[in-house]
Design a protein around this motif. Sequence first.
Motif, PDB file in Angstrom:
ATOM      1  N   GLU A   1       8.574   7.715  -2.422  1.00 48.44           N
ATOM      2  CA  GLU A   1       7.137   8.348  -1.353  1.00 48.44           C
ATOM      3  C   GLU A   1       8.175   6.525  -0.779  1.00 48.44           C
ATOM      4  O   GLU A   1       7.533   6.831   0.452  1.00 48.44           O
ATOM      5  CB  GLU A   1       5.699   7.804  -2.019  1.00 48.44           C
ATOM      6  N   LEU A   2       8.444   6.053  -1.246  1.00 50.63           N
ATOM      7  CA  LEU A   2       9.217   4.592  -0.425  1.00 50.63           C
ATOM      8  C   LEU A   2      10.272   4.890   0.234  1.00 50.63           C
ATOM      9  O   LEU A   2      10.193   4.622   1.417  1.00 50.63           O
ATOM     10  CB  LEU A   2       9.235   3.588  -1.523  1.00 50.63           C
TER      11      LEU A   2
ATOM     12  N   THR B   1     -10.186   3.525   4.519  1.00 49.16           N
ATOM     13  CA  THR B   1      -9.519   4.722   4.315  1.00 49.16           C
ATOM     14  C   THR B   1     -10.296   5.752   5.190  1.00 49.16           C
ATOM     15  O   THR B   1     -10.132   6.637   5.213  1.00 49.16           O
ATOM     16  CB  THR B   1      -9.573   4.890   3.124  1.00 49.16           C
TER      17      THR B   1
ATOM     18  N   ARG C   1      -4.891   3.280  -1.654  1.00 47.56           N
ATOM     19  CA  ARG C   1      -3.892   1.864  -2.839  1.00 47.56           C
ATOM     20  C   ARG C   1      -5.019   0.888  -3.003  1.00 47.56           C
ATOM     21  O   ARG C   1      -4.821   0.091  -2.088  1.00 47.56           O
ATOM     22  CB  ARG C   1      -2.868   2.592  -2.136  1.00 47.56           C
TER      23      ARG C   1
ATOM     24  N   ILE D   1       1.765   3.004  -5.479  1.00 48.93           N
ATOM     25  CA  ILE D   1       3.624   4.100  -4.695  1.00 48.93           C
ATOM     26  C   ILE D   1       4.324   3.883  -5.397  1.00 48.93           C
ATOM     27  O   ILE D   1       4.585   3.436  -6.404  1.00 48.93           O
ATOM     28  CB  ILE D   1       3.289   3.097  -3.013  1.00 48.93           C
TER      29      ILE D   1
ATOM     30  N   GLY E   1       9.374   6.968   3.029  1.00 53.49           N
ATOM     31  CA  GLY E   1       8.708   6.134   5.256  1.00 53.49           C
ATOM     32  C   GLY E   1       7.214   5.402   4.263  1.00 53.49           C
ATOM     33  O   GLY E   1       6.784   4.852   5.402  1.00 53.49           O
ATOM     34  N   VAL E   2       6.360   5.926   3.295  1.00 55.16           N
ATOM     35  CA  VAL E   2       5.408   5.963   3.258  1.00 55.16           C
ATOM     36  C   VAL E   2       5.239   4.346   3.174  1.00 55.16           C
ATOM     37  O   VAL E   2       5.902   3.201   2.117  1.00 55.16           O
ATOM     38  CB  VAL E   2       5.285   6.095   2.130  1.00 55.16           C
ATOM     39  N   SER E   3       4.672   3.770   3.776  1.00 52.29           N
ATOM     40  CA  SER E   3       3.107   2.617   3.745  1.00 52.29           C
ATOM     41  C   SER E   3       3.579   1.822   2.781  1.00 52.29           C
ATOM     42  O   SER E   3       2.275   2.355   1.732  1.00 52.29           O
ATOM     43  CB  SER E   3       2.193   1.843   4.872  1.00 52.29           C
ATOM     44  N   ASN E   4       3.586   0.372   2.422  1.00 54.63           N
ATOM     45  CA  ASN E   4       3.017   0.008   1.007  1.00 54.63           C
ATOM     46  C   ASN E   4       1.976  -1.084   0.997  1.00 54.63           C
ATOM     47  O   ASN E   4       2.004  -1.871  -0.042  1.00 54.63           O
ATOM     48  CB  ASN E   4       4.471  -0.982   0.778  1.00 54.63           C
ATOM     49  N   ALA E   5       1.168  -1.071   2.320  1.00 48.68           N
ATOM     50  CA  ALA E   5      -0.206  -1.181   2.652  1.00 48.68           C
ATOM     51  C   ALA E   5      -0.735  -1.127   0.838  1.00 48.68           C
ATOM     52  O   ALA E   5      -0.665  -0.097   0.607  1.00 48.68           O
ATOM     53  CB  ALA E   5      -0.767  -1.154   3.843  1.00 48.68           C
TER      54      ALA E   5
END
Length: 377
Positions: A351-352, A364, A139, A347, A355-359
């Motif tokens: 997905e948010l 990777t 990302r 994102i 609980g997917v991280s927004n980093a």
Amino acid sequence: SLGHARSDEQWERSMNLLVDNRPEVVPLIKACEALAINRSSVYWRRGRRELNEQQKQANRSRKHCQQSRALTAEERNRLLALFNADEFVDQPPMEIYHTLLERGENLCSISTMHRLLRENKQNGDRRVQRAPQRHAIPRLCATQPNEVWSWDCSKLRTHTTGVYLTLYVVLDLFSRFVVAWMVSRKENSALAQQLMDEATHRYSIKPNQLTIHQDRGSPMIAHRYIDLMGELGVTLSHSRPRVSNDNAMSEAQFKTQKYQPDYPGRFNHVAHATEWCTDYFEWYNFSHHHSGLAGYTPEQVFTGRYKEIAIIKQQALDDRYQANPERFVNGRPVIAMPKEKVLINPISPEELAEGVSNAVNFPTLNRVKEKSTLTLN
């Protein structure tokens, strides 16, 4: 809903009862048309009433019913013993079936063999299989030049069959400006290190300022290349295997290049390719009005000059609007501007919510993560 389903069933039963008790002079087809019911449903319900409980149970599920044509327990055991014999223990049902058939034996069908083996959990691939792999989704987010670079290699054909040149191209994600490129006879990590080292020093990249995104080609995952980027304080992001969309900006640039009207298709030698690429990247950076940049050139966005150009473009639109306002049914036109954020694999709200991280702009590749952890410690 369940209530509606029950009411519908009761209505259908009532209609069928009326049909059964109709006067003899009224044909069945006329009665069904008058009551707006399906004649086939009437026949089906009549057939169901004529079945006994054992037949009804058999019609509901055949899973536990003994079929008259099924193999006996003795036959099944004999077949399983044959499948597990030394001759056939490592052979698939297709091989067993035809081997026996050549000997004049036909004990059962291939599908029956599969079914017997499946019931005894003896089917499936017996080779050692690699466990399913999960790769982090890269990302990337760029809000200014020299924050994220994307690079890739592409092959250039020559007039000699089977001989290719390699073109290295490093692209600034925010502006699409080509910050570095090189043509070589081969593709290796040493050349990639040289190109990245020169580019980072040319643009005075500070430690922890830049993220470089690439695919998982051999030059991109070489230990020396990763070590050099770590020494320069550059974060490395890698695409997932076989996912070309993870590096879409670089792929799009190569398509723009190879679809040029004057693209030779084949080159004579490295000097010929270098000469053509020099003219192409000069045009691409300084004259190409990029559709992904709202019609500005990569150089204008990279240097920030697009803001001055936008004023000139807006003035031209305003002059035409004032001269002929009736031609603009949606009102005064406003010049488009480049996006404030350029994202790769953004994102989504779903997905948010999960609980997917927004980093963003993180490593990777596991090897890069390990080296980053060792450096921090």
